[in-house]
Design a protein around this motif. Structure first.
Motif, PDB file in Angstrom:
ATOM      1  N   LYS A 105       0.822  -1.194   0.000  1.00 33.60           N
ATOM      2  CA  LYS A 105       0.000   0.000   0.000  1.00 33.60           C
ATOM      3  C   LYS A 105       0.862   1.253   0.000  1.00 33.60           C
ATOM      4  CE  LYS A 105      -4.016  -2.061   2.259  1.00 33.60           C
ATOM      5  NZ  LYS A 105      -4.874  -2.051   3.463  1.00 33.60           N
ATOM      6  N   ALA A 106       1.929   1.233   0.766  1.00 36.75           N
ATOM      7  CA  ALA A 106       2.814   2.397   0.800  1.00 36.75           C
ATOM      8  C   ALA A 106       3.431   2.632  -0.556  1.00 36.75           C
ATOM      9  CB  ALA A 106       3.897   2.187   1.855  1.00 36.75           C
ATOM     10  N   ASP A 107       3.768   1.541  -1.252  1.00 39.72           N
ATOM     11  CA  ASP A 107       4.349   1.679  -2.588  1.00 39.72           C
ATOM     12  C   ASP A 107       3.345   2.306  -3.550  1.00 39.72           C
ATOM     13  OD1 ASP A 107       4.633  -0.119  -5.420  1.00 39.72           O
ATOM     14  OD2 ASP A 107       6.419   0.915  -4.695  1.00 39.72           O
ATOM     15  N   ILE A 108       2.074   1.862  -3.439  1.00 35.56           N
ATOM     16  CA  ILE A 108       1.052   2.400  -4.331  1.00 35.56           C
ATOM     17  C   ILE A 108       0.834   3.877  -4.071  1.00 35.56           C
ATOM     18  CG2 ILE A 108      -1.421   2.302  -4.857  1.00 35.56           C
ATOM     19  CD1 ILE A 108      -1.294  -0.683  -4.435  1.00 35.56           C
ATOM     20  N   SER A 109       0.687   4.250  -2.779  1.00 33.26           N
ATOM     21  CA  SER A 109       0.398   5.651  -2.470  1.00 33.26           C
ATOM     22  C   SER A 109       1.599   6.540  -2.695  1.00 33.26           C
ATOM     23  CB  SER A 109      -0.075   5.772  -1.017  1.00 33.26           C
ATOM     24  OG  SER A 109       0.945   5.305  -0.136  1.00 33.26           O
ATOM     25  N   GLY A 110       2.792   5.989  -2.476  1.00 35.76           N
ATOM     26  CA  GLY A 110       3.976   6.833  -2.586  1.00 35.76           C
ATOM     27  C   GLY A 110       4.549   6.927  -3.976  1.00 35.76           C
ATOM     28  N   ARG A 111       4.282   5.929  -4.841  1.00 38.12           N
ATOM     29  CA  ARG A 111       4.925   5.924  -6.151  1.00 38.12           C
ATOM     30  C   ARG A 111       3.947   5.842  -7.319  1.00 38.12           C
ATOM     31  NH1 ARG A 111       9.259   1.281  -6.040  1.00 38.12           N
ATOM     32  NH2 ARG A 111       9.507   2.067  -8.161  1.00 38.12           N
ATOM     33  N   LYS A 112       2.900   5.033  -7.199  1.00 32.53           N
ATOM     34  CA  LYS A 112       2.048   4.791  -8.357  1.00 32.53           C
ATOM     35  C   LYS A 112       1.014   5.885  -8.588  1.00 32.53           C
ATOM     36  CE  LYS A 112       2.514  -0.216  -8.674  1.00 32.53           C
ATOM     37  NZ  LYS A 112       1.808  -1.513  -8.737  1.00 32.53           N
ATOM     38  N   TRP A 113       0.445   6.444  -7.503  1.00 33.02           N
ATOM     39  CA  TRP A 113      -0.617   7.417  -7.715  1.00 33.02           C
ATOM     40  C   TRP A 113      -0.164   8.659  -8.467  1.00 33.02           C
ATOM     41  CZ3 TRP A 113      -5.381   6.367  -8.022  1.00 33.02           C
ATOM     42  CH2 TRP A 113      -5.932   5.340  -7.270  1.00 33.02           C
ATOM     43  N   PRO A 114       1.026   9.214  -8.166  1.00 32.33           N
ATOM     44  CA  PRO A 114       1.480  10.349  -8.994  1.00 32.33           C
ATOM     45  C   PRO A 114       1.626   9.969 -10.464  1.00 32.33           C
ATOM     46  CG  PRO A 114       2.721  10.264  -6.955  1.00 32.33           C
ATOM     47  CD  PRO A 114       1.923   9.010  -7.009  1.00 32.33           C
ATOM     48  N   ALA A 115       2.092   8.747 -10.725  1.00 33.14           N
ATOM     49  CA  ALA A 115       2.220   8.295 -12.111  1.00 33.14           C
ATOM     50  C   ALA A 115       0.844   8.134 -12.750  1.00 33.14           C
ATOM     51  CB  ALA A 115       2.987   6.974 -12.159  1.00 33.14           C
ATOM     52  N   HIS A 116      -0.102   7.601 -11.986  1.00 34.91           N
ATOM     53  CA  HIS A 116      -1.465   7.456 -12.515  1.00 34.91           C
ATOM     54  C   HIS A 116      -2.061   8.817 -12.873  1.00 34.91           C
ATOM     55  CE1 HIS A 116      -0.993   3.397 -11.501  1.00 34.91           C
ATOM     56  NE2 HIS A 116      -1.770   3.300 -10.439  1.00 34.91           N
ATOM     57  N   LEU A 117      -1.900   9.784 -11.980  1.00 35.63           N
ATOM     58  CA  LEU A 117      -2.454  11.120 -12.230  1.00 35.63           C
ATOM     59  C   LEU A 117      -1.786  11.776 -13.433  1.00 35.63           C
ATOM     60  CD1 LEU A 117      -2.789  12.452  -8.563  1.00 35.63           C
ATOM     61  CD2 LEU A 117      -4.620  11.679 -10.085  1.00 35.63           C
ATOM     62  N   ALA A 118      -0.484  11.581 -13.560  1.00 33.16           N
ATOM     63  CA  ALA A 118       0.228  12.153 -14.710  1.00 33.16           C
ATOM     64  C   ALA A 118      -0.259  11.529 -16.009  1.00 33.16           C
ATOM     65  CB  ALA A 118       1.738  11.946 -14.547  1.00 33.16           C
ATOM     66  N   MET A 119      -0.465  10.218 -16.005  1.00 33.61           N
ATOM     67  CA  MET A 119      -0.962   9.543 -17.202  1.00 33.61           C
ATOM     68  C   MET A 119      -2.376   9.996 -17.528  1.00 33.61           C
ATOM     69  SD  MET A 119      -0.568   7.481 -19.696  1.00 33.61           S
ATOM     70  CE  MET A 119      -1.549   6.476 -20.819  1.00 33.61           C
ATOM     71  N   ALA A 120      -3.212  10.145 -16.504  1.00 30.85           N
ATOM     72  CA  ALA A 120      -4.587  10.598 -16.736  1.00 30.85           C
ATOM     73  C   ALA A 120      -4.596  12.000 -17.333  1.00 30.85           C
ATOM     74  CB  ALA A 120      -5.376  10.566 -15.432  1.00 30.85           C
ATOM     75  N   ALA A 121      -3.763  12.885 -16.802  1.00 34.96           N
ATOM     76  CA  ALA A 121      -3.709  14.263 -17.304  1.00 34.96           C
ATOM     77  C   ALA A 121      -3.184  14.303 -18.737  1.00 34.96           C
ATOM     78  CB  ALA A 121      -2.825  15.118 -16.392  1.00 34.96           C
ATOM     79  N   PHE A 122      -2.157  13.514 -19.017  1.00 30.95           N
ATOM     80  CA  PHE A 122      -1.600  13.504 -20.377  1.00 30.95           C
ATOM     81  C   PHE A 122      -2.612  12.940 -21.372  1.00 30.95           C
ATOM     82  CE2 PHE A 122       0.769  11.729 -23.916  1.00 30.95           C
ATOM     83  CZ  PHE A 122       1.653  12.767 -24.217  1.00 30.95           C
ATOM     84  N   SER A 123      -3.301  11.881 -20.975  1.00 31.10           N
ATOM     85  CA  SER A 123      -4.300  11.282 -21.871  1.00 31.10           C
ATOM     86  C   SER A 123      -5.435  12.258 -22.150  1.00 31.10           C
ATOM     87  CB  SER A 123      -4.867  10.000 -21.249  1.00 31.10           C
ATOM     88  OG  SER A 123      -3.848   9.040 -21.054  1.00 31.10           O
ATOM     89  N   LEU A 124      -5.873  12.970 -21.114  1.00 29.43           N
ATOM     90  CA  LEU A 124      -6.955  13.938 -21.303  1.00 29.43           C
ATOM     91  C   LEU A 124      -6.497  15.080 -22.202  1.00 29.43           C
ATOM     92  CD1 LEU A 124      -9.814  14.796 -20.589  1.00 29.43           C
ATOM     93  CD2 LEU A 124      -8.897  15.961 -18.569  1.00 29.43           C
ATOM     94  N   ALA A 125      -5.267  15.563 -21.998  1.00 26.95           N
ATOM     95  CA  ALA A 125      -4.747  16.643 -22.845  1.00 26.95           C
ATOM     96  C   ALA A 125      -4.642  16.197 -24.300  1.00 26.95           C
ATOM     97  CB  ALA A 125      -3.383  17.100 -22.320  1.00 26.95           C
ATOM     98  N   ALA A 126      -4.194  14.957 -24.511  1.00 24.15           N
ATOM     99  CA  ALA A 126      -4.084  14.444 -25.879  1.00 24.15           C
ATOM    100  C   ALA A 126      -5.459  14.320 -26.530  1.00 24.15           C
ATOM    101  CB  ALA A 126      -3.380  13.086 -25.872  1.00 24.15           C
ATOM    102  N   ALA A 127      -6.463  13.908 -25.755  1.00 25.21           N
ATOM    103  CA  ALA A 127      -7.816  13.780 -26.302  1.00 25.21           C
ATOM    104  C   ALA A 127      -8.395  15.151 -26.647  1.00 25.21           C
ATOM    105  CB  ALA A 127      -8.712  13.054 -25.302  1.00 25.21           C
ATOM    106  N   VAL A 128      -8.160  16.137 -25.799  1.00 26.56           N
ATOM    107  CA  VAL A 128      -8.624  17.499 -26.099  1.00 26.56           C
ATOM    108  C   VAL A 128      -7.949  18.016 -27.361  1.00 26.56           C
ATOM    109  CG1 VAL A 128      -8.626  19.896 -25.293  1.00 26.56           C
ATOM    110  CG2 VAL A 128      -9.218  18.041 -23.715  1.00 26.56           C
ATOM    111  N   TYR A 129      -6.669  17.701 -27.523  1.00 28.00           N
ATOM    112  CA  TYR A 129      -5.947  18.093 -28.740  1.00 28.00           C
ATOM    113  C   TYR A 129      -6.596  17.489 -29.982  1.00 28.00           C
ATOM    114  CZ  TYR A 129      -2.427  17.357 -32.386  1.00 28.00           C
ATOM    115  OH  TYR A 129      -1.775  17.262 -33.604  1.00 28.00           O
ATOM    116  N   VAL A 130      -6.932  16.207 -29.924  1.00 30.30           N
ATOM    117  CA  VAL A 130      -7.560  15.553 -31.079  1.00 30.30           C
ATOM    118  C   VAL A 130      -8.935  16.156 -31.362  1.00 30.30           C
ATOM    119  CG1 VAL A 130      -8.501  13.367 -31.932  1.00 30.30           C
ATOM    120  CG2 VAL A 130      -6.280  13.402 -30.788  1.00 30.30           C
ATOM    121  N   CYS A 131      -9.686  16.492 -30.313  1.00 31.53           N
ATOM    122  CA  CYS A 131     -11.064  16.990 -30.469  1.00 31.53           C
ATOM    123  C   CYS A 131     -11.153  18.512 -30.435  1.00 31.53           C
ATOM    124  CB  CYS A 131     -11.940  16.403 -29.366  1.00 31.53           C
ATOM    125  SG  CYS A 131     -12.008  14.604 -29.321  1.00 31.53           S
TER     126      CYS A 131
END
Length: 636
Positions: free
Chosen positions: A27-53
């Motif tokens: 759990k510590a690994d997920i909260s300390g390392r994975k969640w920032p990566a998840h949020l970054a991926m979500a933001a990048f994916s959303l930005a790329a989709a807005v670019y396409v649309c």
């Protein structure tokens, strides 16, 4: 005691280092390392989709995807119908608002009930145009993000490798091409979630929970994209079959098969119960038909298209794109030679370097890629735009098989793209654990293979604005509640303005609503059900008057109208139960405005001089009027 889930994880993840078994550490690994990566991926994916649309976001009420004006209009109607269904507690699977007086079996069309209901508040307050671009943007970004999470959970350790795999699929030429009007086929996130839960079915301790959840997911998936759900089920079945019969998978089959079968039984029970009504409407409901109304041999992949570059891409911008697709919305392959070669090399390299457990996954993904590649080629081989009619393929055996007869072969390519994206992620994950030079080389090779197919923004054009006659509610003075009215020409696959005006009225709510004749939908070819086998077609069966209007709007053809044609028009108007027709200042066509002047001249010959009402011309259709009186009026 280990569960089937643990066994499956052993097969799909060959970790270079063991995972800690301490839950608090994980759990510590997920909260300390994975969640920032998840949020970054979500933001990048959303930005790329807005670019396409971005073209749609600039003016959602005004702009429309240039390469598929009609399908966007159709989906906007479906979204607005969700508001109407909730307000009037109507039938979500059959409507009499279209194709008066017969109606339309929505269970056999892409009704997207899940989206229509879930986003009904947004549709009501902002309009279906805004809802459409919102869902489209979320679909593209969500497809990339869900498959990123899928890869991190089941296949790879590297967040970068998972992100690359997710982006390859989420913004693949296939999904971006379907972004030209298709909310169903851009819903790759739905397939990812279903696949995620399929891999849980071998868990012996939670087979009941997993079966219930998968049943609910299948119910949701059916109302999002039924055809895509069929593909997902087919691919998942192949994966599980290969896994269970592979060594060392064969050794685990004895423990994995019982929970798998029990979970699937629960899934069938839950999904079958919840989908009983829509499935009945689909297979036995009114106005049912077989097929799709589209020619399968035309909507098949060209063999060369897999190694060609798409037109709306970086490579296409340099003039390297190929025009081998049935249309811009069905350009589902076009992965480019570099990515195809990298996929083949990746499978070979990973096979040599992998453990027997990891080879089970590679074998399953390769089998899926090959089978769906063959299915995508359709019943006859196409090469450089020409059909090789003397060379039958695998799909020739399935053309009349249930479910297969309602799917377009070209769309099976999307499953091939999923397999390629997963293998590329595995390849990158393998070499990101090596020394820095090897890492850079691996990232560089993947970048060079993917960069040419990076998408360009969707092309857009302006469409006719909603007439004040509709938005102000003035139309209520010319038609009774639930009476039939239409703009000219009648709605067809290349002119959906009449459906749009009806959709915007439904979205705003209120007790009054009008019906329209014809429309853009899938229905039977014949006017009357005769008990014989009915084949599907696009739109309502032709009548003489709507063909006159269509030819005037599309090609400017205005013949000298005879009394016989005037009489036929009255017959057709009576069949449609028309009370009024109107002509806006602009009429949207597939590539720009249609010929309004030709429509005006033709309608005046048929009906006499129109009445100017706000920003439209209106003709009242008087039921029961003697045709001779009409002839005298129009000639006089």
């Amino acid at each position: 005691m280990s569960s089937g889930l643990d066994n499956l994880r052993d097969v799909t993840i060959a970790a270079p280092a063991p995972i800690t078994s301490d839950p608090s550490s994980k759990k510590a690994d997920i909260s300390g390392r994975k969640w920032p990566a998840h949020l970054a991926m979500a933001a990048f994916s959303l930005a790329a989709a807005v670019y396409v649309c971005q073209g749609l976001w600039r003016a959602p009420q005004q702009n429309v995807v240039a390469d598929n004006v009609s399908d966007q209009g159709q989906f906007e109607w479906m979204l607005s119908y969700g508001v109407y269904v909730l307000q009037h507690l109507g039938n979500p699977f059959f409507t009499e608002l279209l194709n008066a007086p017969r109606g339309v079996n929505l269970a056999m069309n892409t009704s997207s009930t899940f989206y229509a209901v879930l986003f009904s508040p947004l549709t009501h307050f902002a309009g279906p145009q805004v809802t459409f671009v919102t869902i489209l943007t979320l679909n593209l970004s969500g497809s990339a993000f869900v498959w990123y999470l899928f890869l991190r959970r089941w296949l790879v350790r590297s967040g970068l490798a998972a992100a690359v795999g997710g982006l390859i699929f989420g913004f693949s030429p296939g999904l971006v091409s379907h972004a030209n009007g298709h909310l169903n086929w851009t819903s790759g996130w739905m397939v990812g979630i279903v696949a995620w839960w399929v891999l849980k079915l071998t868990d012996r301790d939670h087979w009941l929970r997993n079966g219930i959840v998968l049943g609910l997911l299948c119910t949701m998936g059916f109302s999002v994209a039924a055809e895509a759900l069929f593909f997902a089920a087919l691919a998942s079945g192949i994966f599980l079959f290969v896994w269970l019969l592979s060594r060392p998978g064969l050794k685990r089959a004895r423990t994995a098969l019982p929970p798998l079968l029990k979970s699937l039984g629960v899934t069938a029970l839950v999904a079958g119960t919840l989908l009983a009504w829509p499935l009945y409407m689909h297979f036995h409901g009114p106005l049912k038909f077989s097929g799709t109304g589209f020619r399968m041999r035309f909507y098949s992949e060209d063999l060369v298209s897999y190694v060609a570059f798409p037109l709306p891409s970086v490579a296409g911008a340099f003039g390297w794109g190929a025009d081998l697709a049935p249309n811009a919305t069905e350009a589902t392959s076009f992965l480019g030679a570099p990515l195809i070669l990298l996929f083949i090399a990746a499978v070979a390299l990973l096979w040599r370097r992998s453990s027997p457990e990891r080879r089970v996954t590679l074998r399953a993904l390769t089998v899926i890629a090959i089978l769906f590649f063959l299915l995508s080629l359709g019943p006859r081989l196409r090469f450089l735009g020409e059909e090789q009619s003397h060379i039958p393929l695998l799909y020739a055996l399935l053309v009349e098989a249930p479910l297969f007869d309602s799917a377009l072969p070209v769309r099976y390519t999307l499953v091939v793209v999923v397999a390629i994206a997963l293998v590329i992620a595995l390849f990158l994950d393998e070499f990101l654990t090596k020394r820095i030079a090897v890492r850079l080389a691996a990232v560089g090779v993947v970048f060079l293979a993917v960069a040419p197919i990076a998408p360009l923004p969707l092309r857009t054009l302006e469409r006719a604005p909603e007439p004040l006659f509709i938005s102000s509610g003035k139309w209520k003075d010319y038609v009774t509640d639930d009476g039939v009215m239409t703009s000219l020409p009648l709605s067809i696959d290349v002119a959906v303005d009449s459906m749009r005006w009806q959709a915007y009225t439904m979205a705003r709510g209120g007790d009054s609503q009008f019906r329209i004749p014809a429309g853009y939908f899938l229905g039977p070819q014949d006017y009357e059900e005769t008990g014989r086998h009915l084949v599907g077609r696009v739109g309502a069966p032709d009548r003489p008057t709507d063909q006159l209007l269509y030819k005037a709007a599309r090609w400017g053809q205005v013949p000298r109208i005879t009394n016989e044609q005037r009489l036929q028009a009255r017959v057709d108007f009576a069949y449609w139960e028309l009370q009024a027709v109107f002509l806006p200042e602009t009429v949207t066509g597939p590539n720009g405005p249609l010929n309004r002047d030709a429509l005006l001249r033709l309608a005046t010959q048929l009906l006499g001089e129109p009445e100017q009402v706000q920003d439209v011309l209106v003709w009242r259709i008087r039921p029961g009027v003697d045709p001779v009186d009409v002839i005298e009026e129009t000639q006089g």
